[in-house]
Design an enzyme around this catalytic site. Structure first.
Site, PDB file in Angstrom:
ATOM      1  N   ARG A   1       3.820 -34.287 -66.797  1.00  0.00           N
ATOM      2  CA  ARG A   1       2.914 -33.393 -67.534  1.00  0.00           C
ATOM      3  C   ARG A   1       3.425 -33.163 -68.954  1.00  0.00           C
ATOM      4  NH1 ARG A   1       1.052 -27.223 -65.776  1.00  0.00           N
ATOM      5  NH2 ARG A   1       0.200 -26.607 -67.805  1.00  0.00           N
TER       6      ARG A   1
ATOM      7  N   ASN B   1      -5.461 -31.600 -59.998  1.00  0.00           N
ATOM      8  CA  ASN B   1      -6.137 -31.912 -61.255  1.00  0.00           C
ATOM      9  C   ASN B   1      -5.973 -33.371 -61.639  1.00  0.00           C
ATOM     10  OD1 ASN B   1      -7.450 -29.618 -62.365  1.00  0.00           O
ATOM     11  ND2 ASN B   1      -5.435 -28.637 -62.627  1.00  0.00           N
TER      12      ASN B   1
ATOM     13  N   CYS C   1     -11.553 -25.139 -58.270  1.00  0.00           N
ATOM     14  CA  CYS C   1     -10.845 -24.654 -59.453  1.00  0.00           C
ATOM     15  C   CYS C   1     -10.911 -23.146 -59.444  1.00  0.00           C
ATOM     16  CB  CYS C   1     -11.507 -25.208 -60.709  1.00  0.00           C
ATOM     17  SG  CYS C   1     -10.808 -24.561 -62.236  1.00  0.00           S
TER      18      CYS C   1
ATOM     19  N   HIS D   1     -13.738 -27.433 -65.599  1.00  0.00           N
ATOM     20  CA  HIS D   1     -13.188 -27.104 -66.920  1.00  0.00           C
ATOM     21  C   HIS D   1     -14.221 -27.333 -68.024  1.00  0.00           C
ATOM     22  CE1 HIS D   1      -8.698 -27.233 -65.519  1.00  0.00           C
ATOM     23  NE2 HIS D   1      -9.450 -26.452 -64.776  1.00  0.00           N
TER      24      HIS D   1
ATOM     25  N   TYR E   1     -11.749 -23.309 -71.159  1.00  0.00           N
ATOM     26  CA  TYR E   1     -11.482 -24.669 -71.643  1.00  0.00           C
ATOM     27  C   TYR E   1     -12.440 -25.109 -72.749  1.00  0.00           C
ATOM     28  CZ  TYR E   1      -7.914 -25.275 -68.121  1.00  0.00           C
ATOM     29  OH  TYR E   1      -6.760 -25.148 -67.386  1.00  0.00           O
TER      30      TYR E   1
HETATM   31  P1  NAD Z   1       3.997 -28.989 -58.744  1.00  0.00           P
HETATM   32  O1  NAD Z   1       4.582 -29.712 -59.876  1.00  0.00           O
HETATM   33  O2  NAD Z   1       4.730 -27.850 -58.158  1.00  0.00           O
HETATM   34  O3  NAD Z   1       3.694 -30.058 -57.584  1.00  0.00           O
HETATM   35  C1  NAD Z   1       3.379 -29.667 -56.283  1.00  0.00           C
HETATM   36  C2  NAD Z   1       4.097 -30.544 -55.299  1.00  0.00           C
HETATM   37  O4  NAD Z   1       3.514 -31.850 -55.249  1.00  0.00           O
HETATM   38  C3  NAD Z   1       5.580 -30.771 -55.631  1.00  0.00           C
HETATM   39  O5  NAD Z   1       6.391 -30.122 -54.681  1.00  0.00           O
HETATM   40  C4  NAD Z   1       5.722 -32.274 -55.634  1.00  0.00           C
HETATM   41  O6  NAD Z   1       6.929 -32.728 -55.066  1.00  0.00           O
HETATM   42  C5  NAD Z   1       4.522 -32.700 -54.802  1.00  0.00           C
HETATM   43  N1  NAD Z   1       4.120 -34.109 -54.918  1.00  0.00           N
HETATM   44  C6  NAD Z   1       4.181 -34.925 -55.979  1.00  0.00           C
HETATM   45  N2  NAD Z   1       3.681 -36.133 -55.671  1.00  0.00           N
HETATM   46  C7  NAD Z   1       3.277 -36.067 -54.373  1.00  0.00           C
HETATM   47  C8  NAD Z   1       2.666 -36.978 -53.477  1.00  0.00           C
HETATM   48  N3  NAD Z   1       2.406 -38.230 -53.831  1.00  0.00           N
HETATM   49  N4  NAD Z   1       2.388 -36.552 -52.214  1.00  0.00           N
HETATM   50  C9  NAD Z   1       2.685 -35.295 -51.828  1.00  0.00           C
HETATM   51  N5  NAD Z   1       3.243 -34.389 -52.640  1.00  0.00           N
HETATM   52  C10 NAD Z   1       3.541 -34.773 -53.886  1.00  0.00           C
HETATM   53  O7  NAD Z   1       2.524 -28.604 -59.139  1.00  0.00           O
HETATM   54  P2  NAD Z   1       1.739 -27.224 -59.233  1.00  0.00           P
HETATM   55  O8  NAD Z   1       1.968 -26.668 -60.566  1.00  0.00           O
HETATM   56  O9  NAD Z   1       1.965 -26.424 -58.047  1.00  0.00           O
HETATM   57  O10 NAD Z   1       0.269 -27.798 -59.223  1.00  0.00           O
HETATM   58  C11 NAD Z   1      -0.153 -28.629 -58.165  1.00  0.00           C
HETATM   59  C12 NAD Z   1      -1.445 -29.288 -58.511  1.00  0.00           C
HETATM   60  O11 NAD Z   1      -2.482 -28.336 -58.527  1.00  0.00           O
HETATM   61  C13 NAD Z   1      -1.459 -29.967 -59.876  1.00  0.00           C
HETATM   62  O12 NAD Z   1      -2.184 -31.163 -59.810  1.00  0.00           O
HETATM   63  C14 NAD Z   1      -2.169 -28.954 -60.733  1.00  0.00           C
HETATM   64  O13 NAD Z   1      -2.800 -29.525 -61.841  1.00  0.00           O
HETATM   65  C15 NAD Z   1      -3.165 -28.407 -59.753  1.00  0.00           C
HETATM   66  N6  NAD Z   1      -3.738 -27.094 -60.085  1.00  0.00           N
HETATM   67  C16 NAD Z   1      -5.078 -27.039 -60.032  1.00  0.00           C
HETATM   68  C17 NAD Z   1      -5.735 -25.877 -60.345  1.00  0.00           C
HETATM   69  C18 NAD Z   1      -7.233 -25.886 -60.298  1.00  0.00           C
HETATM   70  O14 NAD Z   1      -7.849 -25.031 -60.888  1.00  0.00           O
HETATM   71  N7  NAD Z   1      -7.856 -26.849 -59.617  1.00  0.00           N
HETATM   72  C19 NAD Z   1      -4.989 -24.723 -60.694  1.00  0.00           C
HETATM   73  C20 NAD Z   1      -3.587 -24.815 -60.714  1.00  0.00           C
HETATM   74  C21 NAD Z   1      -2.962 -26.021 -60.404  1.00  0.00           C
HETATM   75  C1  G6P Z   2      -5.967 -22.965 -64.834  1.00  0.00           C
HETATM   76  C2  G6P Z   2      -6.741 -24.149 -64.344  1.00  0.00           C
HETATM   77  C3  G6P Z   2      -5.940 -25.127 -63.610  1.00  0.00           C
HETATM   78  C4  G6P Z   2      -4.682 -25.458 -64.351  1.00  0.00           C
HETATM   79  C5  G6P Z   2      -3.899 -24.207 -64.568  1.00  0.00           C
HETATM   80  C6  G6P Z   2      -2.675 -24.467 -65.394  1.00  0.00           C
HETATM   81  O1  G6P Z   2      -5.998 -21.981 -63.924  1.00  0.00           O
HETATM   82  O2  G6P Z   2      -7.868 -23.818 -63.605  1.00  0.00           O
HETATM   83  O3  G6P Z   2      -6.709 -26.244 -63.322  1.00  0.00           O
HETATM   84  O4  G6P Z   2      -3.930 -26.370 -63.630  1.00  0.00           O
HETATM   85  O5  G6P Z   2      -4.620 -23.215 -65.162  1.00  0.00           O
HETATM   86  O6  G6P Z   2      -1.780 -23.443 -65.186  1.00  0.00           O
HETATM   87  P1  G6P Z   2      -0.260 -23.612 -65.570  1.00  0.00           P
HETATM   88  O7  G6P Z   2       0.331 -22.283 -65.262  1.00  0.00           O
HETATM   89  O8  G6P Z   2       0.265 -24.724 -64.704  1.00  0.00           O
HETATM   90  O9  G6P Z   2      -0.246 -23.972 -67.012  1.00  0.00           O
HETATM   91 MN    MN Z   3      -8.831 -25.662 -62.832  1.00  0.00          MN
END
Ligand code: NAD
Ligand code: G6P
Ligand code: MN
Length: 433
Positions: A93, A147, A169, A199, A253
């Site tokens: 990232r 994401n 989301c 977004h 966004y």
């Molecule tokens: P993070 O960096 O903590 O990752 C979560 C876990 O995924 C880690 O423990 C990592 O080891 C694991 N991982 C990596 N590759 C993997 C694979 N191939 N199979 C299984 N596990 C795997 O991430 P986070 O900050 O907790 O965010 C997780 C995801 O959720 C990200 O893609 C982030 O963008 C997304 N997210 C989405 C929203 C939304 O609105 N949709 C909001 C927040 C976060």
């Molecule tokens: C928002 C979005 C997520 C995004 C996150 C990032 O809530 O909906 O899709 O991943 O913020 O948050 P962070 O704390 O990882 O910057």
């Molecule tokens: Mn989102």
């Protein structure tokens, strides 16, 4: 009993999810929660998994928590699969956010070049998960939070045999919470009619107890202090003339598109002063995991609210509950358009208020988007489609095309230069190229 498999279980958001399952246990009796991660996430999985176990024990509920690195074991006979993984971890990232800035282009987790490359890394993995699901839990629902959620949902709809997929989301629920606060009413009384893309979603109308308060809310969000609803994007404020005549609610966004120059400068300044958002999040995460390690901690710590994903558990667990109980309430989700938005292809993913049934979300038809927003939504949808196609085929030229048509890219040669740098930086996670 219900079996849930959560892929990326080592995420710092897992206590959110667990809190959601605990709070809704009566409606949604989860029997098994399988948290899956990979070798690189093993330590995080242990720490957060043990916190999950303590939270459930404290609540006195018979939910078994299993921690595993074996995805297949976790998927076997699951009823719901939730995904929250990050291919390449925060290190990837940080590159997504830094490299575009060196070319004078916004570096952001889910938009522009960052969104493209997160998609290129993630889509092959989600399609692999879909193939495992076909074999091991063909009736399960896939609730994707990973994401870029819109692009990922688009890819699953187009390139997998899994139809039961919903993208999620926290932005729409965050907007409802934010509007409730601005109006000083409980959020249960608010309904926003959402339509657009992940977004890139608009609130077409806002109701309190069924009565529209849109004009008032639009006045309120034209105040800079009220213009953003998530932690990771601070409000810079809109020109009142712009938001009034747009006459729909923007999501945070949209700042990257309607305030390109300001948001690029802001992102550059922040990256220079405190590092990219990935680096800020890395520090937050280290602090959070230090807290999670404390064996006297039995609940989600308030520090988690510094992350952008607030209310994620509410969104995920209320969605699963409504599918499970055929509740037929209205929730904003990413699902197949099926004609709900006239100017978007029927078979594309859209983010839209939908009735949630046992057969999944039924998007509520809106006719068409207002002319002022229609073109941008179509452009982003085309970007998502081409990016997904590039991710599946490994077609380099398609990746250049996707980035060149993105509205955040100033010219084709800049797109190509960014792609070349990023392909090199991320090559270990891009086996298809
Ligand atoms: P993070 O960096 O903590 O990752 C979560 C876990 O995924 C880690 O423990 C990592 O080891 C694991 N991982 C990596 N590759 C993997 C694979 N191939 N199979 C299984 N596990 C795997 O991430 P986070 O900050 O907790 O965010 C997780 C995801 O959720 C990200 O893609 C982030 O963008 C997304 N997210 C989405 C929203 C939304 O609105 N949709 C909001 C927040 C976060
Ligand atoms: C928002 C979005 C997520 C995004 C996150 C990032 O809530 O909906 O899709 O991943 O913020 O948050 P962070 O704390 O990882 O910057
Ligand atoms: Mn989102």
């Amino acid at each position: 009993g219900i079996k849930i498999a959560t892929i990326g279980g080592g995420s710092s958001y897992t206590p959110e999810l667990v809190e959601g399952f605990i709070n809704r246990y009566e409606e949604l009796p989860v029997r098994e929660l399988w948290l899956v991660d990979i070798e690189a996430g093993k330590e995080k999985l242990e720490i957060v998994g043990n916190l999950a176990k303590r939270m459930i024990e404290k609540a006195g509920l018979p939910i078994e928590v299993h921690l595993t690195l074996d995805r297949k074991e976790a998927l076997k006979d699951a009823d719901f699969v939730t995904t929250q993984f990050r291919v390449g971890l925060l290190e990837a990232r940080a590159k997504d956010e830094q490299i575009p800035l060196e070319h004078g282009v916004l570096g952001q987790e889910t938009n522009g070049p960052g969104g493209l490359f997160k998609g290129l890394r993630t889509i092959p993995v989600i399609l692999d998960i879909c193939r495992d699901m076909e074999e091991l839990c063909p009736d399960a629902w896939l609730i994707n939070f990973t994401n870029p959620a819109g692009m990922v949902t688009e890819a699953v709809l187009r390139y997998s045999n899994i139809d039961k997929v919903v993208g999620l989301c926290n932005v729409p629920i965050g907007m409802e919470m934010g509007v409730a606060q601005l109006l000083g009413v409980d959020h249960s009384r608010i309904r926003i009619d959402f339509a657009g893309l992940n977004h890139m979603v608009y609130g077409l109308d806002v109701f309190v107890d069924g009565v529209s308060r849109k004009e008032e809310v639009i006045e309120l969000i034209s105040n800079p202090e009220n213009s953003s609803f998530v932690k990771n994007i601070e409000g810079l404020g809109w020109e009142p003339e712009f938001v009034r005549s747009l006459n729909v609610l923007t999501c945070p966004y949209h700042m990257y598109y309607y305030k390109k120059k300001d948001m690029l400068e802001k992102t550059q300044k922040e990256a220079a002063a405190e590092g990219t958002r990935a680096e800020v999040v890395q520090k937050l995460e280290t602090e959070l995991f230090e807290l999670y390690k404390d064996e006297t901690l039995e609940q989600k710590p308030p520090q988690l609210e510094e992350r952008g994903g607030a209310y994620y558990s509410d969104a995920a667990v209320r969605l699963i509950t409504s599918i499970y109980t055929d509740k037929r309430d209205i929730q904003p989700v990413n699902t197949k358009n099926n004609g709900a938005i006239a100017s978007i292809p029927n078979d594309s993913a859209v983010e839209i208020s939908s009735v949630i049934t046992k057969d999944g979300p039924k998007p509520i038809a809106i006719g068409d988007l207002p002319v002022a927003v229609r073109g941008l939504v179509q452009e982003i949808k085309s970007f998502e489609r081409l990016s997904a196609e590039a991710a599946v085929t490994g077609d380099y030229e398609k990746a250049v095309l996707a980035l060149t048509i993105n509205p955040l890219t100033p010219s084709d040669n800049v797109a190509k230069a960014i792609i070349d740098d990023m392909m090199e930086a991320h090559k270990e996670h891009l086996p298809q190229f």
